[in-house]
Design a protein around this motif. Structure first.
Motif, PDB file in Angstrom:
ATOM      1  N   ARG A 194      -9.302  -5.162 -37.003  1.00 55.32           N
ATOM      2  CA  ARG A 194     -10.697  -5.410 -37.314  1.00 55.32           C
ATOM      3  C   ARG A 194     -11.277  -6.596 -36.565  1.00 55.32           C
ATOM      4  N   GLY A 195     -10.497  -7.242 -35.689  1.00 56.19           N
ATOM      5  CA  GLY A 195     -10.969  -8.427 -34.996  1.00 56.19           C
ATOM      6  C   GLY A 195     -10.772  -9.667 -35.850  1.00 56.19           C
ATOM      7  N   ASP A 196     -10.728 -10.823 -35.211  1.00 61.95           N
ATOM      8  CA  ASP A 196     -10.442 -12.073 -35.906  1.00 61.95           C
ATOM      9  C   ASP A 196     -11.725 -12.877 -36.094  1.00 61.95           C
ATOM     10  N   PRO A 197     -12.232 -13.011 -37.330  1.00 63.93           N
ATOM     11  CA  PRO A 197     -13.461 -13.790 -37.565  1.00 63.93           C
ATOM     12  C   PRO A 197     -13.331 -15.250 -37.175  1.00 63.93           C
ATOM     13  N   ARG A 198     -12.096 -15.764 -37.134  1.00 60.37           N
ATOM     14  CA  ARG A 198     -11.888 -17.169 -36.761  1.00 60.37           C
ATOM     15  C   ARG A 198     -12.283 -17.426 -35.308  1.00 60.37           C
ATOM     16  N   ARG A 199     -12.361 -16.357 -34.512  1.00 57.46           N
ATOM     17  CA  ARG A 199     -12.643 -16.509 -33.079  1.00 57.46           C
ATOM     18  C   ARG A 199     -14.054 -16.034 -32.719  1.00 57.46           C
ATOM     19  N   LEU A 200     -14.917 -15.863 -33.693  1.00 54.71           N
ATOM     20  CA  LEU A 200     -16.293 -15.449 -33.416  1.00 54.71           C
ATOM     21  C   LEU A 200     -16.990 -16.457 -32.515  1.00 54.71           C
ATOM     22  N   LYS A 201     -17.875 -15.956 -31.654  1.00 59.22           N
ATOM     23  CA  LYS A 201     -18.618 -16.809 -30.734  1.00 59.22           C
ATOM     24  C   LYS A 201     -19.929 -16.109 -30.387  1.00 59.22           C
ATOM     25  N   PRO A 202     -20.898 -16.854 -29.866  1.00 59.68           N
ATOM     26  CA  PRO A 202     -22.167 -16.236 -29.471  1.00 59.68           C
ATOM     27  C   PRO A 202     -21.950 -15.084 -28.499  1.00 59.68           C
ATOM     28  N   GLY A 203     -22.669 -13.993 -28.744  1.00 67.21           N
ATOM     29  CA  GLY A 203     -22.539 -12.798 -27.910  1.00 67.21           C
ATOM     30  C   GLY A 203     -21.700 -11.718 -28.551  1.00 67.21           C
ATOM     31  N   ASP A 204     -20.853 -12.081 -29.520  1.00 70.14           N
ATOM     32  CA  ASP A 204     -20.059 -11.081 -30.225  1.00 70.14           C
ATOM     33  C   ASP A 204     -20.953 -10.251 -31.149  1.00 70.14           C
ATOM     34  N   ILE A 205     -20.457  -9.095 -31.522  1.00 72.33           N
ATOM     35  CA  ILE A 205     -21.101  -8.258 -32.528  1.00 72.33           C
ATOM     36  C   ILE A 205     -20.188  -8.233 -33.755  1.00 72.33           C
ATOM     37  N   VAL A 206     -20.772  -8.413 -34.931  1.00 70.36           N
ATOM     38  CA  VAL A 206     -20.000  -8.344 -36.163  1.00 70.36           C
ATOM     39  C   VAL A 206     -20.673  -7.342 -37.097  1.00 70.36           C
ATOM     40  N   GLU A 207     -19.869  -6.440 -37.622  1.00 66.60           N
ATOM     41  CA  GLU A 207     -20.370  -5.429 -38.558  1.00 66.60           C
ATOM     42  C   GLU A 207     -19.949  -5.820 -39.966  1.00 66.60           C
ATOM     43  N   ILE A 208     -20.934  -5.958 -40.856  1.00 60.19           N
ATOM     44  CA  ILE A 208     -20.678  -6.345 -42.233  1.00 60.19           C
ATOM     45  C   ILE A 208     -21.248  -5.270 -43.151  1.00 60.19           C
ATOM     46  N   ARG A 209     -20.348  -4.570 -43.814  1.00 58.62           N
ATOM     47  CA  ARG A 209     -20.748  -3.487 -44.726  1.00 58.62           C
ATOM     48  C   ARG A 209     -21.682  -2.502 -44.031  1.00 58.62           C
ATOM     49  N   ARG A 210     -21.261  -2.096 -42.836  1.00 56.57           N
ATOM     50  CA  ARG A 210     -21.937  -1.073 -42.034  1.00 56.57           C
ATOM     51  C   ARG A 210     -23.268  -1.518 -41.446  1.00 56.57           C
ATOM     52  N   VAL A 211     -23.564  -2.809 -41.508  1.00 57.73           N
ATOM     53  CA  VAL A 211     -24.747  -3.351 -40.833  1.00 57.73           C
ATOM     54  C   VAL A 211     -24.263  -4.189 -39.660  1.00 57.73           C
ATOM     55  N   SER A 212     -24.796  -3.906 -38.469  1.00 58.10           N
ATOM     56  CA  SER A 212     -24.357  -4.607 -37.269  1.00 58.10           C
ATOM     57  C   SER A 212     -25.255  -5.812 -36.991  1.00 58.10           C
ATOM     58  N   TYR A 213     -24.613  -6.939 -36.700  1.00 55.72           N
ATOM     59  CA  TYR A 213     -25.320  -8.173 -36.376  1.00 55.72           C
ATOM     60  C   TYR A 213     -24.822  -8.694 -35.027  1.00 55.72           C
ATOM     61  N   ALA A 214     -25.721  -9.312 -34.282  1.00 57.30           N
ATOM     62  CA  ALA A 214     -25.325 -10.054 -33.084  1.00 57.30           C
ATOM     63  C   ALA A 214     -25.148 -11.515 -33.469  1.00 57.30           C
ATOM     64  N   VAL A 215     -24.111 -12.134 -32.942  1.00 57.62           N
ATOM     65  CA  VAL A 215     -23.908 -13.562 -33.176  1.00 57.62           C
ATOM     66  C   VAL A 215     -24.793 -14.322 -32.190  1.00 57.62           C
ATOM     67  N   ARG A 216     -25.873 -14.923 -32.706  1.00 55.30           N
ATOM     68  CA  ARG A 216     -26.823 -15.637 -31.848  1.00 55.30           C
ATOM     69  C   ARG A 216     -26.342 -17.036 -31.497  1.00 55.30           C
ATOM     70  N   GLY A 217     -25.659 -17.680 -32.437  1.00 52.74           N
ATOM     71  CA  GLY A 217     -25.182 -19.040 -32.220  1.00 52.74           C
ATOM     72  C   GLY A 217     -24.101 -19.390 -33.218  1.00 52.74           C
ATOM     73  N   SER A 218     -23.344 -20.424 -32.905  1.00 46.77           N
ATOM     74  CA  SER A 218     -22.237 -20.846 -33.761  1.00 46.77           C
ATOM     75  C   SER A 218     -22.286 -22.350 -33.971  1.00 46.77           C
ATOM     76  N   VAL A 219     -21.926 -22.775 -35.166  1.00 50.67           N
ATOM     77  CA  VAL A 219     -21.851 -24.193 -35.507  1.00 50.67           C
ATOM     78  C   VAL A 219     -20.434 -24.467 -35.997  1.00 50.67           C
ATOM     79  N   HIS A 220     -19.748 -25.382 -35.340  1.00 48.92           N
ATOM     80  CA  HIS A 220     -18.393 -25.759 -35.736  1.00 48.92           C
ATOM     81  C   HIS A 220     -18.448 -27.144 -36.365  1.00 48.92           C
ATOM     82  N   LEU A 221     -17.876 -27.260 -37.563  1.00 47.32           N
ATOM     83  CA  LEU A 221     -17.992 -28.482 -38.347  1.00 47.32           C
ATOM     84  C   LEU A 221     -16.623 -29.073 -38.622  1.00 47.32           C
ATOM     85  N   ASN A 222     -16.607 -30.400 -38.734  1.00 48.13           N
ATOM     86  CA  ASN A 222     -15.357 -31.113 -39.001  1.00 48.13           C
ATOM     87  C   ASN A 222     -15.642 -32.277 -39.932  1.00 48.13           C
TER      88      ASN A 222
END
Length: 208
Positions: free
Chosen positions: A53-81
């Motif tokens: 199913r792909g690794d959500p830990r490695r999501l990045k801008p440009g990826d496509i993620v499908e959540i409950r049969r709805v497709s989303y484009a990853v527009r941006g990512s914020v990494h926090l520490n």
């Protein structure tokens, strides 16, 4: 003369024996260093799901993620520490322009939460419990983290984030976030099952 020769032979044999022991010790030490175990990994990590199913830990801008049969484009990512603890939040967008945030955290199990902004909310964090949209939420945690942003998030490339998280019975979330000197932004969150999420990595040159 014969005694001297015998002495030299004996001495030479001892030196060769000592040299052999030294070489053997060095070889053993090098072998142990090379055989040092790798860093520990989570023995319960669902690697089968990551492969299928792909690794959500490695999501990045440009990826496509499908959540409950709805497709989303990853527009941006914020990494926090925060104090060595890290997590990520990804801005998602549908073709209709419906925007959500997906948070990805290991605590220690993988936790995925889909967030919906509540721009009309007038409540502020701080109290031990809050009532919102017919639900009562209890304070869970609060703090301040450093962030870096990539892609289209509308944020500075880096900065600080203040947050305060609440949780209701049943697991529904209520989050308050303030980036930099901005005011509080409110969002409601729904925890997802791992099977709810399918990741399609971007096939461009940055894909790994």
């Amino acid at each position: 003369m014969n005694g001297s020769v015998a002495y030299l032979v004996t001495t030479l044999g001892c030196l060769i024996g000592v040299a052999g022991v030294v070489v053997a010790v060095v070889a053993v030490r090098k072998g142990r260093k090379a055989a040092r175990p790798a860093a520990p990994t989570d023995p319960f990590r669902d690697t089968d799901s990551d492969a299928l199913r792909g690794d959500p830990r490695r999501l990045k801008p440009g990826d496509i993620v499908e959540i409950r049969r709805v497709s989303y484009a990853v527009r941006g990512s914020v990494h926090l520490n925060e104090g060595g603890w890290s997590w990520a939040e990804h801005l998602l967008d549908t073709v209709e322009g419906d925007k959500r945030w997906l948070s990805v955290e290991e605590d220690p199990d993988l936790e995925l939460v889909l967030w919906t902004a509540e721009p009309a909310a007038t409540i502020t964090p701080g109290a031990s419990t809050l009532d919102f949209a017919g639900r009562r939420y209890a304070s869970e945690e609060a703090g301040q983290a450093r962030f870096t942003a990539t892609g289209s998030t509308g944020l500075d490339p880096s900065g600080t984030l203040r947050y305060h998280d609440y949780r209701a019975q049943g697991g529904e979330r209520l989050s308050f976030e303030a980036y930099g000197q901005a005011g509080w932004e409110v969002a409601r969150g729904e925890q997802l099952h791992r099977a709810d999420v399918m990741v399609y990595p971007h096939a461009g040159p940055e894909a790994s």
